[in-house]
Motif scaffolding. Structure first.
Motif, short mmCIF file in Angstrom:
data_model
loop_
_atom_site.label_atom_id
_atom_site.label_comp_id
_atom_site.label_asym_id
_atom_site.label_seq_id
_atom_site.Cartn_x
_atom_site.Cartn_y
_atom_site.Cartn_z
N SER A 1 67.22 55.86 38.92
CA SER A 1 66.09 55.86 39.84
C SER A 1 66.06 57.10 40.72
O SER A 1 65.01 57.74 40.87
N VAL A 2 67.21 57.45 41.27
CA VAL A 2 67.30 58.64 42.12
C VAL A 2 66.98 59.90 41.30
O VAL A 2 66.18 60.75 41.73
N THR A 3 67.54 59.98 40.12
CA THR A 3 67.30 61.15 39.26
C THR A 3 65.84 61.21 38.82
O THR A 3 65.23 62.29 38.85
N TYR A 4 65.26 60.07 38.47
CA TYR A 4 63.85 60.03 38.09
C TYR A 4 62.97 60.55 39.23
O TYR A 4 62.07 61.36 39.02
N ARG A 5 63.24 60.08 40.45
CA ARG A 5 62.43 60.51 41.60
C ARG A 5 62.54 62.02 41.82
O ARG A 5 61.54 62.69 42.10
N LYS A 6 63.74 62.55 41.67
CA LYS A 6 63.92 64.00 41.85
C LYS A 6 63.19 64.79 40.77
O LYS A 6 62.51 65.78 41.07
N LEU A 7 63.34 64.36 39.53
CA LEU A 7 62.64 65.03 38.43
C LEU A 7 61.13 64.93 38.61
O LEU A 7 60.39 65.90 38.43
N SER A 8 60.67 63.75 38.97
CA SER A 8 59.25 63.51 39.16
C SER A 8 58.69 64.37 40.30
O SER A 8 57.60 64.93 40.19
N ASN A 9 59.45 64.50 41.38
CA ASN A 9 59.01 65.33 42.51
C ASN A 9 58.90 66.80 42.13
O ASN A 9 57.95 67.47 42.53
N VAL A 10 59.85 67.30 41.36
CA VAL A 10 59.80 68.69 40.91
C VAL A 10 58.56 68.90 40.05
O VAL A 10 57.78 69.84 40.26
#
Length: 150
Positions: free
Chosen positions: A17-26
Motif C-alpha cells: 500500500s505504501v509503495t503503491y501510493r508512492k508510485l502513484s504519486n510520482v
C-alpha cells in the motif's frame, strides 16, 4: 521473536500500500500537465489496447469495480477521450471506443509510465524485477481465488 518482526514493517499489505501510493504519486505528478489522473490513465490505456470493450471487461482489465469504472468512463467521455456506443447484441450494455484525442493522449503519456518503470528498475536487477512481477502476479491470483471462495 522480536517485536519488529510482528510490526507493520513486515506486513505485505501495508508495504504494498505504501509503495503503491508512492508510485502513484510520482506518476500523478508527471501526468498532471496532461490533465489526467492515474486512474483515468489506466482505464484509457486498456481501451487504447482493445477498442470496443464493454464496461465489465474494462473494469476487470483495469482492476476496478463497476461504479468506479462508470465514473472514470464518464470523466473520460467528458474530456473527449472516449465515446460510448450501444451494443448490437445487448441493449443494456455499451461498447467503449477511444477517440483520436484519447489515442494522442495515451501516445504522449506512455513514455511517462515507462520512465517510472525504468526508475523502479534502477534499484534492482532485471532478474529481481522479473521475480517481483512474478510474485505480485502470484499474490494477486491467490487473493482472487480467496475472494472468489468467499
Amino acid at each position: 521473536m522480536s517485536t519488529k518482526a510482528n510490526g507493520l514493517e513486515y506486513s505485505i499489505g501495508f508495504n504494498m500500500s505504501v509503495t503503491y501510493r508512492k508510485l502513484s504519486n510520482v506518476l500523478q505528478q508527471r501526468l498532471k500537465e496532461y490533465e489526467i489522473t492515474t486512474e483515468q490513465w489506466s482505464v484509457l490505456y486498456q481501451i487504447a489496447n482493445t477498442d470496443g470493450l464493454i464496461q465489465k471487461e474494462i473494469a476487470e482489465r483495469s482492476a476496478k469495480d463497476k461504479p468506479t469504472t462508470t465514473r472514470i468512463l464518464d470523466q473520460l467521455e467528458g474530456k473527449g477521450c472516449v465515446y460510448k456506443k450501444m451494443g448490437d447484441t445487448d441493449r443494456r450494455s455499451f461498447l467503449v471506443y477511444i477517440t483520436d484525442k484519447g489515442r494522442s493522449l495515451i501516445e504522449k503519456t506512455i513514455p511517462i509510465e515507462q520512465q517510472v518503470i525504468t526508475e523502479v528498475k534502477a534499484c534492482m536487477s532485471d532478474d529481481e524485477y522479473s521475480l517481483l512481477m512474478e510474485l505480485l502476479s502470484r499474490i494477486n491470483n491467490h487473493m482472487s481465488e480467496l475472494t472468489d471462495r468467499e
